[in-house]
Enzyme design. Structure first.
Site, PDB file in Angstrom:
ATOM      1  N   LYS A 109     126.459  30.433 -12.237  1.00  0.00           N
ATOM      2  CA  LYS A 109     127.045  30.984 -13.333  1.00  0.00           C
ATOM      3  C   LYS A 109     125.650  31.088 -14.384  1.00  0.00           C
ATOM      4  O   LYS A 109     124.909  32.053 -14.214  1.00  0.00           O
ATOM      5  CB  LYS A 109     128.249  30.194 -13.882  1.00  0.00           C
ATOM      6  CG  LYS A 109     129.157  29.887 -12.875  1.00  0.00           C
ATOM      7  CD  LYS A 109     130.430  29.309 -13.461  1.00  0.00           C
ATOM      8  CE  LYS A 109     131.647  28.981 -12.666  1.00  0.00           C
ATOM      9  NZ  LYS A 109     132.090  30.188 -11.553  1.00  0.00           N
ATOM     10  N   SER A 121     138.510  26.688 -16.684  1.00  0.00           N
ATOM     11  CA  SER A 121     137.719  28.008 -16.789  1.00  0.00           C
ATOM     12  C   SER A 121     138.797  29.075 -17.214  1.00  0.00           C
ATOM     13  O   SER A 121     138.401  30.209 -17.762  1.00  0.00           O
ATOM     14  CB  SER A 121     137.539  28.318 -15.571  1.00  0.00           C
ATOM     15  OG  SER A 121     138.500  27.917 -14.672  1.00  0.00           O
ATOM     16  N   HIS A 180     131.098  25.409 -15.780  1.00  0.00           N
ATOM     17  CA  HIS A 180     131.119  26.474 -16.909  1.00  0.00           C
ATOM     18  C   HIS A 180     130.528  25.453 -18.183  1.00  0.00           C
ATOM     19  O   HIS A 180     130.491  26.232 -19.234  1.00  0.00           O
ATOM     20  CB  HIS A 180     132.551  26.716 -17.178  1.00  0.00           C
ATOM     21  CG  HIS A 180     133.241  27.641 -16.396  1.00  0.00           C
ATOM     22  ND1 HIS A 180     132.896  28.874 -16.481  1.00  0.00           N
ATOM     23  CD2 HIS A 180     134.268  27.604 -15.255  1.00  0.00           C
ATOM     24  CE1 HIS A 180     133.635  29.660 -15.595  1.00  0.00           C
ATOM     25  NE2 HIS A 180     134.206  28.758 -14.586  1.00  0.00           N
TER      26      HIS A 180
HETATM   27  C1  LIG Z   1     135.163  24.930 -12.487  1.00  0.00           C
HETATM   28  C2  LIG Z   1     134.426  25.508 -11.369  1.00  0.00           C
HETATM   29  N1  LIG Z   1     134.224  24.909 -10.287  1.00  0.00           N
HETATM   30  C3  LIG Z   1     133.657  25.462  -9.032  1.00  0.00           C
HETATM   31  C4  LIG Z   1     133.563  26.627  -8.952  1.00  0.00           C
HETATM   32  C5  LIG Z   1     133.021  27.214  -7.688  1.00  0.00           C
HETATM   33  O1  LIG Z   1     131.607  27.781  -7.837  1.00  0.00           O
HETATM   34  P1  LIG Z   1     130.827  28.450  -6.795  1.00  0.00           P
HETATM   35  O2  LIG Z   1     130.911  29.899  -7.186  1.00  0.00           O
HETATM   36  O3  LIG Z   1     129.317  27.993  -6.878  1.00  0.00           O
HETATM   37  O4  LIG Z   1     131.440  28.149  -5.378  1.00  0.00           O
HETATM   38  C6  LIG Z   1     134.084  27.694 -10.009  1.00  0.00           C
HETATM   39  C7  LIG Z   1     133.823  29.227  -9.707  1.00  0.00           C
HETATM   40  O5  LIG Z   1     134.632  29.985 -10.143  1.00  0.00           O
HETATM   41  C8  LIG Z   1     134.290  26.861 -10.942  1.00  0.00           C
HETATM   42  O6  LIG Z   1     134.722  27.642 -12.064  1.00  0.00           O
END
Ligand SMILES: Cc1ncc(COP(=O)(O)O)c(C=O)c1O
Length: 402
Positions: free
Chosen positions: A248, A189, A217
């Site tokens: 997202k 990310s 992502h």
């Molecule tokens: C790679 C990744 N995994 C998990 C998450 C967590 O997502 P959620 O908002 O559904 O908890 C994020 C959120 O920033 C993320 O970028």
């Protein structure tokens, strides 16, 4: 007045220190749905390049309508955990749709991808297992491994970011482990880099390891039809376990899921503590997320628009003299060095009507602070040109570009 004033004072002192260190996060308040533009309190219309709303589905009428219908049909919430008060049919439908979309047999939804990741590692790992993570994996994976280690006494490790030799070497050191798991983000990310999935799968085959990919992502973003990193890399259907978010590209509300074999979904239903001791995803969110997946399936051209916008912005920002990290994803970080510089640039861009967040240490390594642009299919060429003009103006003021 609160009873324990020393407790409050301790927190206030820490917050003051964050402000002195210039790492305090100021919240920007939004007054409209996120689209290419958003209404920001005190600023009015701003162009948003700082959102995971990759496909522009958070204000897509059919997604909103499905949420309203879900609310009317099922009510406000689930009122308990699934195995106690009953499981809504919308959850079963959503989980079938998600599994099909990412190429697995089954899936299980959670209130967030954070919970899904935490549930997976802490529930599946056992004493004697070895779980290894890419050094740049998301915080939820890191914490899930910490939790798994504390609960199960499994062994954990970290390999250098995308370094396949290091991954092989560390797996070889744990040859005696009962099972070996490789955990990777599909798209990292903070860099926008894509995991070397075909190589990781080959290493897994060679070492009899299990591959787990967090595609938060990448779902709706990568691959010709938005099915994620596996589709992008030509290995669709070959990953053991995929986790992802509904927060997202898929509508942006909230929620996450673990997708894999029916046994994985069933085992987590039986044993995962965030399933057993916490309410299910609100039904209205399940309904809007399901419509978001259907929308992507019916409109692959939206994924293509995202790809075209990304290529255009990368080309234009490079031409303007900036040096974004190279890549193909809509995450386009521009490295500026120190945290204060990233925050200053982000503030100056906001003064120009462009909302882009600056990230510094400890989110990214020291000296590699950055402003991270995120492109959406909802951006028009005019929007992207407006952003480039703002970047040029601010970059010149800061002496980053001429
Ligand atoms: C790679 C990744 N995994 C998990 C998450 C967590 O997502 P959620 O908002 O559904 O908890 C994020 C959120 O920033 C993320 O970028």
């Amino acid at each position: 007045m609160a009873l324990n004033q020393a407790f409050t004072k301790g927190l206030e002192d820490t917050i003051e220190q964050l402000k002195r260190d210039k790492v305090y996060k100021r919240l920007n308040y939004l007054e409209s749905p996120q689209s290419a533009h958003v209404q920001m309190e005190g600023r009015g219309d701003v162009l948003i390049l700082s959102s995971n709303n990759y496909l522009g589905l958070s204000d897509e009428p059919s997604v909103i309508e499905a949420g309203i219908e879900g609310l009317k049909k099922y009510g406000a919430g689930t009122a308990s955990v699934r195995f106690i008060c009953g499981t809504y049919t919308i959850h079963r439908e959503l989980e079938d749709v998600l599994a099909k979309f990412v190429g697995t047999e089954a899936s299980l939804s959670f209130v967030a991808a954070w919970n899904a990741n935490e549930a997976f590692t802490a529930t599946i790992a056992q004493e004697g297992d070895f779980v290894i993570s890419d050094a740049l994996n998301h915080a939820s994976i890191i914490d899930s491994m910490r939790l798994a280690k504390a609960i199960t006494k499994c062994t954990t490790g970290v390999y250098k970011h995308s370094d396949m030799d290091d991954l092989r070497a560390k797996l070889a050191e744990q040859k005696g482990a009962k099972r070996r798991f490789i955990w990777t983000d599909g798209v990292f990310s903070m860099e926008g880099a894509i995991a070397k999935l075909p190589e990781i799968l080959q290493i897994a085959r060679d070492t009899d390891s299990i591959v787990v990919v967090d595609d938060s992502h990448a779902t709706g973003v990568l691959g010709k039809t938005g099915r994620g990193t596996a589709e992008h890399c030509g290995v669709f259907g070959e990953v053991d376990v995929i986790t992802s978010t509904l927060g997202k590209a898929l509508g942006g509300a909230a929620g996450g899921f673990v997708a894999g074999s029916a046994a994985v979904a069933d085992y987590l239903t039986q044993r995962a503590r965030p399933q057993l001791f916490s309410n299910a995803l609100p039904t209205t969110v399940a309904a809007s997320a399901m419509q978001a997946v259907r929308f992507v399936v019916e409109h692959p051209e939206r994924v293509e628009t995202l790809r075209e916008n990304t290529a255009y912005f990368r080309e234009q920002i490079t031409e303007a003299g900036f040096k974004p990290l190279p890549g193909e994803t809509p995450i386009i970080p521009i490295i500026v060095g120190e945290t204060a510089a990233a925050i200053q640039m982000s503030d100056m861009l906001l003064d120009e009507g462009v909302f882009v967040t600056g990230f510094g240490f400890p989110v990214v390594p020291k000296g590699e602070a950055r402003v991270r642009c995120q492109i959406s299919a909802s951006h028009t060429r005019d929007d992207l040109d407006q952003a480039i003009r703002a970047f040029k103006k601010v970059g010149a003021k800061l002496g980053i570009v001429r």
